[in-house]
Design an enzyme around this catalytic site. Structure first.
Site, PDB file in Angstrom:
ATOM      1  N   CYS A  44       4.400  -0.782 -19.678  1.00 21.61           N
ATOM      2  CA  CYS A  44       3.378  -0.242 -18.777  1.00 21.61           C
ATOM      3  C   CYS A  44       3.625  -0.626 -17.325  1.00 21.61           C
ATOM      4  O   CYS A  44       2.825  -0.323 -16.451  1.00 21.61           O
ATOM      5  CB  CYS A  44       1.978  -0.677 -19.200  1.00 21.61           C
ATOM      6  SG  CYS A  44       1.675  -2.453 -19.091  1.00 21.61           S
ATOM      7  N   HIS A  93       0.832  -1.210   0.000  1.00 23.53           N
ATOM      8  CA  HIS A  93       0.000   0.000   0.000  1.00 23.53           C
ATOM      9  C   HIS A  93       0.863   1.254   0.000  1.00 23.53           C
ATOM     10  O   HIS A  93       0.568   2.235  -0.696  1.00 23.53           O
ATOM     11  CB  HIS A  93      -0.897   0.018   1.243  1.00 23.53           C
ATOM     12  CG  HIS A  93      -1.981  -1.002   1.212  1.00 23.53           C
ATOM     13  ND1 HIS A  93      -2.701  -1.282   0.081  1.00 23.53           N
ATOM     14  CD2 HIS A  93      -2.475  -1.800   2.191  1.00 23.53           C
ATOM     15  CE1 HIS A  93      -3.602  -2.217   0.361  1.00 23.53           C
ATOM     16  NE2 HIS A  93      -3.471  -2.547   1.620  1.00 23.53           N
ATOM     17  N   ASP A 139       5.245  -7.982 -13.269  1.00 25.07           N
ATOM     18  CA  ASP A 139       5.045  -9.429 -13.313  1.00 25.07           C
ATOM     19  C   ASP A 139       6.149 -10.130 -14.099  1.00 25.07           C
ATOM     20  O   ASP A 139       6.539 -11.249 -13.765  1.00 25.07           O
ATOM     21  CB  ASP A 139       3.680  -9.775 -13.918  1.00 25.07           C
ATOM     22  CG  ASP A 139       2.595  -9.853 -12.850  1.00 25.07           C
ATOM     23  OD1 ASP A 139       2.869 -10.415 -11.772  1.00 25.07           O
ATOM     24  OD2 ASP A 139       1.494  -9.340 -13.085  1.00 25.07           O
ATOM     25  N   GLU A 151       3.919 -10.512 -19.856  1.00 23.82           N
ATOM     26  CA  GLU A 151       4.243 -10.596 -18.431  1.00 23.82           C
ATOM     27  C   GLU A 151       4.894 -11.919 -18.070  1.00 23.82           C
ATOM     28  O   GLU A 151       5.366 -12.098 -16.947  1.00 23.82           O
ATOM     29  CB  GLU A 151       2.975 -10.413 -17.601  1.00 23.82           C
ATOM     30  CG  GLU A 151       2.272  -9.097 -17.854  1.00 23.82           C
ATOM     31  CD  GLU A 151       0.851  -9.107 -17.326  1.00 23.82           C
ATOM     32  OE1 GLU A 151       0.625  -8.547 -16.242  1.00 23.82           O
ATOM     33  OE2 GLU A 151      -0.029  -9.675 -18.005  1.00 23.82           O
TER      34      GLU A 151
END
Length: 558
Positions: free
Chosen positions: A481, A183, A434, A410
């Site tokens: 991205c 977070h 990823d 990914e």
């Protein structure tokens, strides 16, 4: 002394440390003095109060912060958890102890699942702390207020704390735990806050000592010298000047255009992206429409949100990723069996094929939004690993009215056969988060292996180069991205590896725009080659930096 962690963004800050207070101690086990019914009533009131507080905080913020706080509020309102608390109270214990045990049991369950769900286990700890603070009539542990600007140092930040930071007072955040997708990291990227996470030596930082936090290098400097402070001050001034400079399209020093796009997590983030100079959208994540829903949203509801985003970028590229569900983001309407290793299970395109009606509705909504606006819509599928999956998605997308259909790269498999994949897809977009995770076999949610999640590693760069070469040979665009594009130096290397556009958190755009303008295409290729020849991530960064340093003759003419 240098403390190393994972830097978020490219900023630097100088300030004095203020440490976050330690969590509440575990409540002792003792018999209730007021009886079972009264204790259950106390617990229910406290749970309801915390849920209401979290919902109110969520209502004051937007984007990922709102989603996180609303998810925490749902935890506090979860009838299963309330039932577990009541069952423990029925044995004769206090509400405080019952809340502690009930939440801890559920936390251990999530932690054992690994991946995204394990990362969310920390949210339960925070909700438990807040409920027990209400029961005890004391403030919940939170962000300190020393009365002056400071560098916040904590074990980790709860979502409720992270989203209510006073950015006029908090110069930077340093956490000893958490990874690049915690977070703290997510919210630091969204707000442009200087942050270093997973800095294991941060526990030794003391209140009141001066430090330099360098998110570009991922370091915290204890006891900085006069020269250290002067250099950091100069970098802070340079960064402020870049932020205030007129916004121009992304380009290299030789004039080669390189579009700089925004990663967006919801339609609410569009205005910030436009204000900060995004030339379009390179990744619009659509999960916000689906998470916590009992059934998939209607075509009409989806179309409304997609139209909002597309309408904000007339004539510009907007790349939308269809739902990346399954595995670590389970959904009720795309239910799958429990998986022992969810990161390698039914995720992304695999999950959507199992529930094709959801994918068909989403593609239909996107095609209708495209028809109603003037943006250049491109749609891509997540977690593609094979040519067959590519052919399935692009075929279905075109059948339902999508004009430009591509895939996310990914997985190492998609990178290694990029020439065959791009023969079918219209474009590729590399998700570096990823791709690094699967290449290095290191869970990107775990701070303990954060060093292995570095997109600078030559193994990751080599795979990116494979995709770039395939795109160049076939005349197909290759975007980036993942958040690697937000690293100004790495952004140049990515261009040298064949990237034709870069997408990132909007707050990173100014730094990357300035970095690209300092190097030409030949420089970028040379820097990429130097990074590829290195042995590891740290060496790759150093090699790229050295290769990009101009010689005396070059500096005279540059």
């Amino acid at each position: 002394m240098l403390i190393r962690g994972t830097g978020i963004g490219g900023g630097v800050a100088i300030g004095v440390v203020a440490r976050m207070a330690d969590p509440l101690p575990d409540p002792v086990e003792r018999a209730s003095a007021i009886g079972t019914e009264a204790e259950i009533e106390r617990a229910n009131r406290a749970l309801a109060a915390v849920a209401a507080d979290l919902e109110a905080r969520g209502g004051r913020v937007g984007g990922s912060a709102k989603e996180i706080l609303e998810a925490q509020a749902l935890m506090a309102k979860d009838p299963t958890l309330a039932g577990q608390v009541a069952d423990r109270i029925a044995t004769g214990t206090t509400a405080e102890r019952a809340v502690f045990e009930g939440f801890a049991g559920y936390r251990d369950l999530l932690a054992g699942m690994g991946g995204y769900l394990a990362e969310r286990a920390a949210d339960l700890d925070d909700v438990s702390q807040r409920v027990r603070a209400v029961l005890a009539g004391v403030p919940a542990p939170g962000v300190p207020d020393p009365g002056h600007p400071f560098v916040l140092v904590a074990r980790d930040l709860s979502p409720a704390d992270a989203v209510t930071l006073d950015l006029g007072q908090v110069l930077a955040v340093v956490t000893s735990e958490g990874g690049p997708t915690s977070h703290t990291a997510i919210l630091a990227r969204e707000s442009g806050l200087v942050a270093v996470v997973g800095a294991r030596g941060a526990d030794h930082l003391a209140d009141g000592e001066e430090v330099i936090v360098d998110s570009a290098a991922g370091t915290v400097t204890q006891g900085p010298t006069v020269d250290d402070l002067a250099a950091a001050t100069e970098r802070i001034a340079e960064r402020a000047a870049r932020a205030d400079a007129p916004i121009r399209p992304g380009a290299l020093a030789d004039g080669a255009a390189l579009p700089l796009l925004a990663n967006l997590g919801s339609a609410d983030a569009v205005d910030d992206a436009v204000r900060l100079g995004a030339e379009g959208v390179g990744l619009f994540r659509t999960e916000f429409l689906f998470l916590d829903a009992e059934e998939a949203p209607s075509i009409e509801a989806q179309q409304e949100q997609y139209t909002r985003v597309l309408a904000a970028f007339p004539g510009r590229k907007v790349v939308v990723r269809v739902l990346d569900a399954g595995a670590d983001k389970p959904l009720a309407f795309l239910a799958t069996d429990d998986e022992p290793n969810p990161a390698l299970g039914l995720r992304g395109i695999r999950s959507l094929r199992a529930g094709e009606h959801v994918l068909r509705d989403q593609l239909t909504a996107l095609a209708r939004a495209d028809a109603a606006t003037d943006a250049q819509l491109e749609v891509m599928a997540p977690m593609v690993a094979t040519v067959e999956e590519t052919r399935y998605f692009t075929g279905l997308a075109r059948e339902l009215g999508i004009r430009v259909a591509g895939i996310m790269v990914e997985t190492p498999s998609a990178a290694l056969i990029a020439d065959r994949v791009l023969a079918v897809a219209d474009f590729a977009s590399i998700g570096t988060n990823d791709l690094a995770q699967y290449t290095m076999a290191a869970d990107r949610l775990l701070g303990s292996v954060a060093a292995l999640q570095d997109p600078w590693h030559p193994a990751v760069l080599r795979l990116i180069g494979e995709v770039g070469a395939a795109g160049r040979n076939l005349g197909k665009p290759v975007g980036i991205c993942g958040e690697a594009a937000a690293d100004p130096l790495l952004a140049v290397v990515l261009v040298g590896l064949g990237a034709t556009s870069l997408s990132m958190s909007p707050h990173a755009l100014a730094d990357v725009r300035a970095a690209l303008a300092r190097y030409g295409t030949v420089d970028a290729v040379r820097m990429a080659g130097a990074a590829l020849a290195a042995e590891g991530a740290v060496e790759a960064r150093a090699a790229a930096e050295a290769a990009g340093a101009p010689s005396v003759s070059e500096s005279d003419g540059r």
